[in-house]
Write a protein that holds these residues in place. Structure first.
Motif, short mmCIF file in Angstrom:
data_model
loop_
_atom_site.label_atom_id
_atom_site.label_comp_id
_atom_site.label_asym_id
_atom_site.label_seq_id
_atom_site.Cartn_x
_atom_site.Cartn_y
_atom_site.Cartn_z
N ASP A 74 0.84 -1.19 0.00
CA ASP A 74 0.00 0.00 0.00
C ASP A 74 0.88 1.24 0.00
OD1 ASP A 74 -2.56 1.55 0.54
OD2 ASP A 74 -1.36 2.07 2.30
N THR B 138 -7.16 11.33 -11.35
CA THR B 138 -8.15 10.28 -11.21
C THR B 138 -8.67 10.22 -9.78
OG1 THR B 138 -6.54 8.57 -10.64
CG2 THR B 138 -6.97 8.93 -12.99
N ALA B 139 -9.81 9.58 -9.62
CA ALA B 139 -10.36 9.41 -8.27
C ALA B 139 -9.39 8.61 -7.40
CB ALA B 139 -11.71 8.71 -8.36
N PHE B 140 -8.75 7.60 -7.98
CA PHE B 140 -7.77 6.79 -7.24
C PHE B 140 -6.61 7.65 -6.76
CE2 PHE B 140 -3.87 4.29 -7.12
CZ PHE B 140 -4.24 3.22 -6.32
N ARG C 170 -6.48 10.90 -6.30
CA ARG C 170 -6.89 11.89 -5.31
C ARG C 170 -7.14 11.25 -3.94
NH1 ARG C 170 -10.95 16.23 -8.12
NH2 ARG C 170 -9.37 17.28 -9.39
N GLU C 171 -7.73 10.07 -3.95
CA GLU C 171 -7.97 9.38 -2.68
C GLU C 171 -6.64 8.99 -2.04
OE1 GLU C 171 -8.44 5.95 -0.04
OE2 GLU C 171 -7.54 5.89 -2.04
N ARG C 172 -5.69 8.55 -2.86
CA ARG C 172 -4.36 8.20 -2.35
C ARG C 172 -3.67 9.43 -1.76
NH1 ARG C 172 -0.62 6.16 -6.97
NH2 ARG C 172 -0.97 8.32 -7.62
N GLU C 173 -3.77 10.55 -2.44
CA GLU C 173 -3.17 11.78 -1.95
C GLU C 173 -3.77 12.21 -0.61
OE1 GLU C 173 -3.52 16.44 -3.03
OE2 GLU C 173 -3.14 15.10 -4.74
N ALA C 174 -5.09 12.12 -0.50
CA ALA C 174 -5.77 12.52 0.74
C ALA C 174 -5.33 11.63 1.91
CB ALA C 174 -7.27 12.49 0.56
N ARG C 175 -5.26 10.32 1.66
CA ARG C 175 -4.84 9.40 2.73
C ARG C 175 -3.40 9.66 3.13
NH1 ARG C 175 -4.34 4.17 2.27
NH2 ARG C 175 -4.17 4.07 -0.02
N LYS D 213 -3.04 12.89 5.28
CA LYS D 213 -3.49 12.66 6.65
C LYS D 213 -2.46 11.85 7.44
CE LYS D 213 -6.46 12.50 10.12
NZ LYS D 213 -5.71 11.62 11.02
N GLU E 175 -16.16 10.79 -12.16
CA GLU E 175 -17.08 9.70 -12.46
C GLU E 175 -17.14 9.39 -13.95
OE1 GLU E 175 -19.41 13.55 -12.55
OE2 GLU E 175 -17.89 12.63 -11.26
#
Length: 457
Positions: A78, A102-104, A106-111, A114, A281
């Protein structure tokens, strides 16, 4: 001793690399890191051709870093967990990476942000690394993105370009940081036989030679299927082995209509990235729904299989599909023709075509692949959503003497001239001697079916 981490994703180069430059300016030691994340496999994007090309890119990046006293650190797991472990081990103060759309991504960047905040480490996300103009920098009044290309292009060309950065002369990587071995291309199975060689070195060589030999004729010949004067840089741009910003600068310095046409294509790439950034989306859902009731069932499945295999009975379609299977790449005009044939002539869901392309294309990119498919399907940003490309006319126009078809469809190699685009017109023994299928569908009937379906929708 201060340490920074550079997280490589789709920016696998040392030239014109803002995150690497920023990390070197802010720390005494830098860890260039690439994480092989199983989540990419689970998402369905780990196609053999891209894995093989990625192996080339990583090996070449490692050599480029080694030439400057560094090395590439590779981990598997991960991404957030691996970066966090490395930060704790090296007591790094900063992590630098390129922004994704991509959504992937952006989600990775946010995690990651944090997780690093909890450890007292700062994450710096750099725009303008993957694209020329960052998504969101150019906006129309009252909207979060441009939905039509031409006004975007006008604004895009007026934007000031950042100056490309030179490669660093040296860098130091902490000696006690472990790395896994870089997978070799030969370890990847089911790779297309003629897949291009990956890596920044090859990408920069290709860019230089193409600019010198073909840029001046690109405007007039970029749709020539047999001549193939396209740059073939798309795989290197997809993996970030070549900087799109540097490509624009180098082409623009030469000037002329060919340079303008080439830069326009790079703008199309940015255009799709800014659409996806605003509408993530759209990677799987219609950007502009048409209420299509795509064909389903056994007949549609058989037609889809014939299309995948290059056995539709329309030579230019089949030639392009066979090029895709053999090279993991397809001429842009071929992409338009084959996509239009699937979604409008066969009236099969664009997602089926996009999925097949992603399974083979070495440049398979979520933004460009999905949104180009939607453009052709009329569910995307095309201002003429009902347009249908006639494969016979397209073949005669962009492969007038049939050289492209004869190269990729050897069953038709003995047919001379334009007849190669309509082998079903042969009669008697001439037709019987050609082991090539009849067309899946008559074009007038298919056109009427599409028009009625869209009208009903």
């Amino acid at each position: 001793m201060t340490v920074s981490v550079v997280l490589y994703t789709s920016d696998l180069r040392v030239h014109d690399h803002p995150p690497l430059r920023a990390a070197l300016e802010g720390a005494q030691e830098v860890v260039p890191l690439f994480v092989r994340d199983p989540a990419v496999d689970r998402a369905g994007f780990a196609a053999p051709n891209r894995l093989a090309f990625l192996a080339d890119c990583l090996a070449d990046l490692d050599r480029g870093l080694a030439d400057r006293g560094g090395r590439l650190v590779v981990r598997e797991g991960d991404t957030v967990s691996e970066v966090r472990t490395l930060v704790r081990q090296t007591e790094a103060d900063e992590v630098h990476m390129a922004a994704g759309v991509t959504a992937f991504a952006r989600e990775r960047e946010a995690r990651l942000r944090k997780a690093l905040e909890d450890d007292g480490c700062r994450l710096y996300v750099h725009d303008g690394v993957v694209t020329v103009v960052p998504p969101g920098d150019v906006l129309p009044h009252g909207s979060d993105h441009f939905a039509v290309f031409t006004p975007y292009y006008k604004r895009w060309t007026a934007e000031p370009l950042r100056t490309p950065l030179s490669a660093p002369t040296s860098l130091h990587v902490p000696s006690d940081v472990r790395s896994e071995r870089i997978r070799r291309r030969s370890a990847v199975a089911d790779v297309s036989p003629a897949l291009a060689v990956g890596g920044e070195s090859e990408g920069r060589r290709l860019l230089g030679s193409w600019l010198a030999q073909h840029l001046d004729t690109y405007q007039d010949r970029h749709d020539d299927l047999a001549g193939d004067v396209t740059s073939r840089l798309s795989p290197y741009l997809h993996f970030g082995a070549v900087s799109a910003t540097e490509a624009v600068h180098r082409a623009s310095r030469r000037g002329g209509e060919g340079a303008d046409a080439f830069v326009r294509q790079l703008c199309w790439r940015d255009f799709h990235h800014q659409v996806l950034a605003a509408r993530p989306e759209a990677a799987g859902a219609d950007y502009r729904p048409r209420q299509d009731r795509w064909r389903r069932g056994a007949d549609a499945e058989a037609d889809l299989a014939a299309w995948r295999e290059g056995r539709t009975g329309y030579p230019v379609v089949d030639a392009a599909m066979r090029q895709l299977a053999h090279e993991g790449w397809m001429h842009n005009r071929g992409r338009l023709i084959t996509a239009s044939f699937l979604v409008k002539t066969l009236y099969i869901d664009w997602r089926e075509g996009a999925r097949h392309f992603l399974s083979l294309l070495v440049d398979g990119d979520v933004a460009n692949n999905q949104l180009n498919w939607q453009w052709v399907a009329g569910t995307g940003t095309d201002t003429r959503p009902q347009r249908v490309l006639n494969p016979v006319r397209q073949g005669k126009r962009y492969d007038p003497d049939g050289s492209y078809v004869r190269r990729w469809v050897p069953e038709l190699a003995d047919l001379d001239g334009p007849v190669v685009h309509e082998p079903w017109r042969l009669t008697g023994l001439d037709r019987a001697s050609v082991d090539y299928p009849d067309p899946l569908v008559e074009l007038p009937e298919a056109l009427e079916r599409f028009r009625q379906a869209r009208s009903a929708a």
